[in-house]
Design a protein around this motif. Structure first.
Motif, mmCIF file in Angstrom:
data_model
loop_
_atom_site.group_PDB
_atom_site.id
_atom_site.type_symbol
_atom_site.label_atom_id
_atom_site.label_comp_id
_atom_site.label_asym_id
_atom_site.label_seq_id
_atom_site.Cartn_x
_atom_site.Cartn_y
_atom_site.Cartn_z
ATOM 1 N N VAL A 212 0.872 -1.175 0.000
ATOM 2 C CA VAL A 212 0.000 0.000 0.000
ATOM 3 C C VAL A 212 0.911 1.227 0.000
ATOM 4 C CG1 VAL A 212 -1.881 1.223 1.143
ATOM 5 C CG2 VAL A 212 -1.765 -1.278 1.264
ATOM 6 N N GLY A 213 0.799 2.029 -1.039
ATOM 7 C CA GLY A 213 1.719 3.130 -1.282
ATOM 8 C C GLY A 213 2.748 2.683 -2.298
ATOM 9 N N VAL A 214 2.387 2.739 -3.564
ATOM 10 C CA VAL A 214 3.165 2.116 -4.637
ATOM 11 C C VAL A 214 4.051 3.111 -5.367
ATOM 12 C CG1 VAL A 214 2.944 0.871 -6.842
ATOM 13 C CG2 VAL A 214 1.378 0.365 -4.946
ATOM 14 N N TRP A 215 3.611 4.362 -5.449
ATOM 15 C CA TRP A 215 4.240 5.406 -6.264
ATOM 16 C C TRP A 215 4.441 4.880 -7.679
ATOM 17 C CZ3 TRP A 215 9.614 7.341 -7.384
ATOM 18 C CH2 TRP A 215 9.589 8.658 -7.873
ATOM 19 N N ARG A 216 5.663 4.728 -8.153
ATOM 20 C CA ARG A 216 5.893 4.297 -9.540
ATOM 21 C C ARG A 216 6.182 2.803 -9.672
ATOM 22 N NH1 ARG A 216 9.588 9.397 -11.770
ATOM 23 N NH2 ARG A 216 7.941 10.975 -11.579
ATOM 24 N N TRP B 280 -0.389 -7.622 -4.695
ATOM 25 C CA TRP B 280 -1.401 -6.580 -4.831
ATOM 26 C C TRP B 280 -0.743 -5.218 -4.624
ATOM 27 C CZ3 TRP B 280 -6.497 -8.103 -5.827
ATOM 28 C CH2 TRP B 280 -6.764 -9.466 -5.666
ATOM 29 N N LEU B 281 -0.880 -4.340 -5.617
ATOM 30 C CA LEU B 281 -0.286 -3.009 -5.552
ATOM 31 C C LEU B 281 -1.407 -1.984 -5.439
ATOM 32 C CD1 LEU B 281 2.445 -3.419 -8.327
ATOM 33 C CD2 LEU B 281 2.619 -3.909 -5.873
ATOM 34 N N CYS B 282 -1.471 -1.315 -4.284
ATOM 35 C CA CYS B 282 -2.602 -0.447 -3.954
ATOM 36 C C CYS B 282 -2.145 0.999 -3.810
ATOM 37 C CB CYS B 282 -3.248 -0.894 -2.640
ATOM 38 S SG CYS B 282 -3.609 -2.670 -2.549
ATOM 39 N N ASP B 283 -2.732 1.886 -4.607
ATOM 40 C CA ASP B 283 -2.339 3.293 -4.549
ATOM 41 C C ASP B 283 -3.466 4.143 -5.132
ATOM 42 O OD1 ASP B 283 0.843 4.619 -4.413
ATOM 43 O OD2 ASP B 283 -0.841 5.877 -5.008
ATOM 44 N N THR B 284 -3.516 5.398 -4.690
ATOM 45 C CA THR B 284 -4.459 6.339 -5.291
ATOM 46 C C THR B 284 -3.966 6.799 -6.655
ATOM 47 O OG1 THR B 284 -3.374 8.283 -4.336
ATOM 48 C CG2 THR B 284 -5.094 7.222 -3.007
ATOM 49 N N PHE B 285 -2.637 6.801 -6.837
ATOM 50 C CA PHE B 285 -1.972 7.376 -8.006
ATOM 51 C C PHE B 285 -2.323 8.849 -8.187
ATOM 52 C CE2 PHE B 285 -2.154 2.800 -8.887
ATOM 53 C CZ PHE B 285 -0.792 2.556 -8.952
ATOM 54 N N SER B 286 -2.772 9.469 -7.092
ATOM 55 C CA SER B 286 -3.020 10.916 -7.100
ATOM 56 C C SER B 286 -2.415 11.582 -5.867
ATOM 57 C CB SER B 286 -4.529 11.198 -7.167
ATOM 58 O OG SER B 286 -5.212 10.613 -6.067
ATOM 59 N N GLU C 126 0.987 14.858 -1.968
ATOM 60 C CA GLU C 126 2.393 14.666 -2.327
ATOM 61 C C GLU C 126 2.565 13.319 -3.067
ATOM 62 O OE1 GLU C 126 2.120 17.153 1.392
ATOM 63 O OE2 GLU C 126 1.294 15.216 0.764
ATOM 64 N N HIS C 127 3.623 13.214 -3.849
ATOM 65 C CA HIS C 127 3.951 11.997 -4.609
ATOM 66 C C HIS C 127 2.866 11.647 -5.628
ATOM 67 C CE1 HIS C 127 7.173 11.695 -1.771
ATOM 68 N NE2 HIS C 127 6.387 11.381 -0.764
ATOM 69 N N SER C 128 2.303 12.666 -6.253
ATOM 70 C CA SER C 128 1.259 12.445 -7.251
ATOM 71 C C SER C 128 1.818 12.269 -8.661
ATOM 72 C CB SER C 128 0.274 13.619 -7.244
ATOM 73 O OG SER C 128 0.934 14.831 -7.586
ATOM 74 N N SER D 159 1.333 7.158 -12.195
ATOM 75 C CA SER D 159 0.067 6.680 -12.749
ATOM 76 C C SER D 159 0.100 5.162 -12.766
ATOM 77 C CB SER D 159 -0.150 7.204 -14.171
ATOM 78 O OG SER D 159 0.785 6.618 -15.065
ATOM 79 N N GLU D 160 -1.071 4.569 -12.929
ATOM 80 C CA GLU D 160 -1.129 3.114 -13.052
ATOM 81 C C GLU D 160 -0.369 2.653 -14.293
ATOM 82 O OE1 GLU D 160 -4.432 -0.500 -13.261
ATOM 83 O OE2 GLU D 160 -5.064 1.543 -12.733
ATOM 84 N N ALA D 161 -0.391 3.463 -15.348
ATOM 85 C CA ALA D 161 0.323 3.104 -16.580
ATOM 86 C C ALA D 161 1.824 3.015 -16.357
ATOM 87 C CB ALA D 161 0.007 4.127 -17.672
ATOM 88 N N VAL D 162 2.373 3.891 -15.517
ATOM 89 C CA VAL D 162 3.801 3.852 -15.202
ATOM 90 C C VAL D 162 4.161 2.525 -14.546
ATOM 91 C CG1 VAL D 162 5.608 4.863 -13.748
ATOM 92 C CG2 VAL D 162 4.081 6.351 -15.047
ATOM 93 N N VAL D 163 3.315 2.080 -13.624
ATOM 94 C CA VAL D 163 3.556 0.803 -12.938
ATOM 95 C C VAL D 163 3.418 -0.359 -13.912
ATOM 96 C CG1 VAL D 163 2.779 -0.710 -11.077
ATOM 97 C CG2 VAL D 163 2.803 1.773 -10.738
ATOM 98 N N SER D 164 2.405 -0.313 -14.761
ATOM 99 C CA SER D 164 2.198 -1.389 -15.739
ATOM 100 C C SER D 164 3.383 -1.506 -16.691
ATOM 101 C CB SER D 164 0.915 -1.137 -16.528
ATOM 102 O OG SER D 164 -0.215 -1.178 -15.673
ATOM 103 N N ASP D 165 3.949 -0.370 -17.065
ATOM 104 C CA ASP D 165 5.117 -0.387 -17.945
ATOM 105 C C ASP D 165 6.305 -1.062 -17.279
ATOM 106 O OD1 ASP D 165 6.769 0.672 -20.306
ATOM 107 O OD2 ASP D 165 7.803 1.566 -18.584
ATOM 108 N N LEU D 166 6.543 -0.743 -16.006
ATOM 109 C CA LEU D 166 7.645 -1.385 -15.280
ATOM 110 C C LEU D 166 7.398 -2.881 -15.152
ATOM 111 C CD1 LEU D 166 10.248 -1.349 -13.639
ATOM 112 C CD2 LEU D 166 8.883 -0.742 -11.625
ATOM 113 N N ALA D 167 6.173 -3.270 -14.827
ATOM 114 C CA ALA D 167 5.848 -4.695 -14.705
ATOM 115 C C ALA D 167 6.117 -5.423 -16.014
ATOM 116 C CB ALA D 167 4.385 -4.856 -14.289
ATOM 117 N N ALA D 168 5.796 -4.779 -17.131
ATOM 118 C CA ALA D 168 6.045 -5.399 -18.433
ATOM 119 C C ALA D 168 7.537 -5.548 -18.689
ATOM 120 C CB ALA D 168 5.387 -4.565 -19.533
ATOM 121 N N ARG D 169 8.324 -4.532 -18.333
ATOM 122 C CA ARG D 169 9.770 -4.597 -18.558
ATOM 123 C C ARG D 169 10.427 -5.673 -17.703
ATOM 124 N NH1 ARG D 169 12.279 0.133 -17.011
ATOM 125 N NH2 ARG D 169 10.412 1.243 -16.327
#
Length: 249
Positions: A90-94, A115-121, A137-139, A142-152
């Motif tokens: 909980v608190g994923v940031w990027r 499970w990765l839980c964040d507001t992403f805002s 703070e730390h806004s 985005s979920e897309a940023v995390v998805s990109d890292l997971a793919a890499r």
């Protein structure tokens, strides 16, 4: 308005906090004292862990967590496998720390969802217990940023929940058991609500890691974690890398 004030304001809006490094003699902030910690130990197991170092090189630009705490999380994925269950952050940031834990679980062949839980805002639930954070703070993520890292990293074992946890997304987390809970939320109430919601799902031997425990500006998290010390159903450890680790008995 001084240049220092302007710079701090700009960085804060971008989600970053700037603190003076405590002097060698330490400084007091309310109930807590802070100083740079320089343990004399030199063993560096991350340097001989090729899988970790390869994943770290991919993920390091997606996290504010240093290599010492990241390797501890990586190691706890293996240690808590004995307890059984899923992994929650909980608190994923990027996504850097969460995806590293997922990579370790994948390499182990563990039957665990991460499970990765964040507001992403940005940070939510800042209140009177918190000395620095005010919310938002730390806004810069985005979920897309995390998805990109997971793919890499080639991950296929993560689920991302977007919204305030557990208020908005707790019902979507259908894990029957949670063996490792990484809390990186910066503020008191969010940390407390997370533990209250998931504690009963954690088996004996499961661990909670408070990422923000040892850092200036996160006294709310430090205060909450310290309030758990007297409980008889857990063992409490403060690691000088900044983590507080609680192991359920």
């Amino acid at each position: 308005m001084t240049l220092k004030t302007v710079l701090k304001s700009v960085l804060r809006r971008a989600g970053y906090a700037v603190y003076a490094i405590p002097k060698a003699g330490g400084e007091r902030r309310g109930d807590y004292a802070y100083a740079e910690a320089h343990p004399n130990a030199t063993l560096a197991p991350w340097l001989t862990d090729d899988d970790f170092m390869q994943a770290f090189e991919v993920a390091k630009s997606n996290t504010l967590v240093d290599i010492y705490r990241l390797h501890e999380l990586w190691s706890l994925v293996a240690e808590t496998d004995k307890a059984g269950g899923d992994i929650v952050e909980v608190g994923v940031w990027r996504g850097g720390s969460g995806c590293l834990m997922a990579k370790k679980a994948q390499l182990m062949g563990a039957n665990s969802t991460v499970w990765l839980c964040d507001t992403f805002s940005g940070v939510v639930k800042a209140g009177d217990q918190d000395s620095y954070y005010r919310g938002g703070e730390h806004s810069d993520t985005s979920e897309a940023v995390v998805s990109d890292l997971a793919a890499r990293l080639g991950l296929n074992n993560i689920k991302t929940l977007t919204g305030i946890f557990p208020d908005d997304t707790g019902a979507q987390l259908d894990a029957s058991a949670v063996r490792l809970l990484h809390i990186d939320v910066d503020v008191y109430q969010s940390a407390r609500d997370t533990v209250d919601y998931l504690w009963d799902r954690m088996p004996s031997g499961a661990a909670i890691v408070f990422d923000d425990y040892g850092f200036v500006g996160c006294e709310g998290v430090t205060r909450y974690a310290d309030s758990l010390r007297e409980r008889q159903d857990l063992t409490y450890l403060h690691n000088l890398n900044g983590h507080a680790v609680l192991v359920k008995r």
